[in-house]
Design a protein around this motif. Sequence first.
Motif, PDB file in Angstrom:
ATOM      1  N   THR A  64       0.975  -1.115   0.071  1.00  0.00           N
ATOM      2  CA  THR A  64      -0.106  -0.150   0.065  1.00  0.00           C
ATOM      3  C   THR A  64       0.895   1.415  -0.093  1.00  0.00           C
ATOM      4  N   PRO A  66       1.214   5.274   0.312  1.00  0.00           N
ATOM      5  CA  PRO A  66       0.647   6.595   0.988  1.00  0.00           C
ATOM      6  C   PRO A  66      -0.268   7.268  -0.242  1.00  0.00           C
ATOM      7  N   ASP A  67      -1.319   8.021   0.528  1.00  0.00           N
ATOM      8  CA  ASP A  67      -2.301   8.608  -0.308  1.00  0.00           C
ATOM      9  C   ASP A  67      -1.874   9.568  -1.547  1.00  0.00           C
ATOM     10  N   ASP A  68      -0.606  10.382  -0.753  1.00  0.00           N
ATOM     11  CA  ASP A  68      -0.011  11.285  -1.297  1.00  0.00           C
ATOM     12  C   ASP A  68       1.222  11.093  -2.130  1.00  0.00           C
TER      13      ASP A  68
END
Length: 106
Positions: A64, A66-68
């Motif tokens: 996974t 990081p969102d950014d």
Amino acid sequence: MTAFDPEKFERKYEHYFEELETAYSNAYQQLHGQVDSAVLRTIDRQVLSESEPVYDGDGTFRVTLPDDAKETARPLPGDEDTFDAVLDEFTDRIEDELRRLFEFDE
């Protein structure tokens, strides 16, 4: 190699740090010389350093991000399509290495 225990993987950095480090390093080495080195280094140092390997069960791992992830790597080296392709290939290889290191690919 340490025997894999799904429950221990929840505290992976305590129990499997060496294996995780090896999987990431092996994946990097597989791509080194095959893809744009600036893109590879940026992904390794700025994106994957904040990633999280996850065990989904049945010998399946995923990484996974990081969102950014793209914002962290700004300015992106090269074009966005190349960055995305290298990132996808890098994470796929890490997942493959985790399966191999924990002997799920036999």
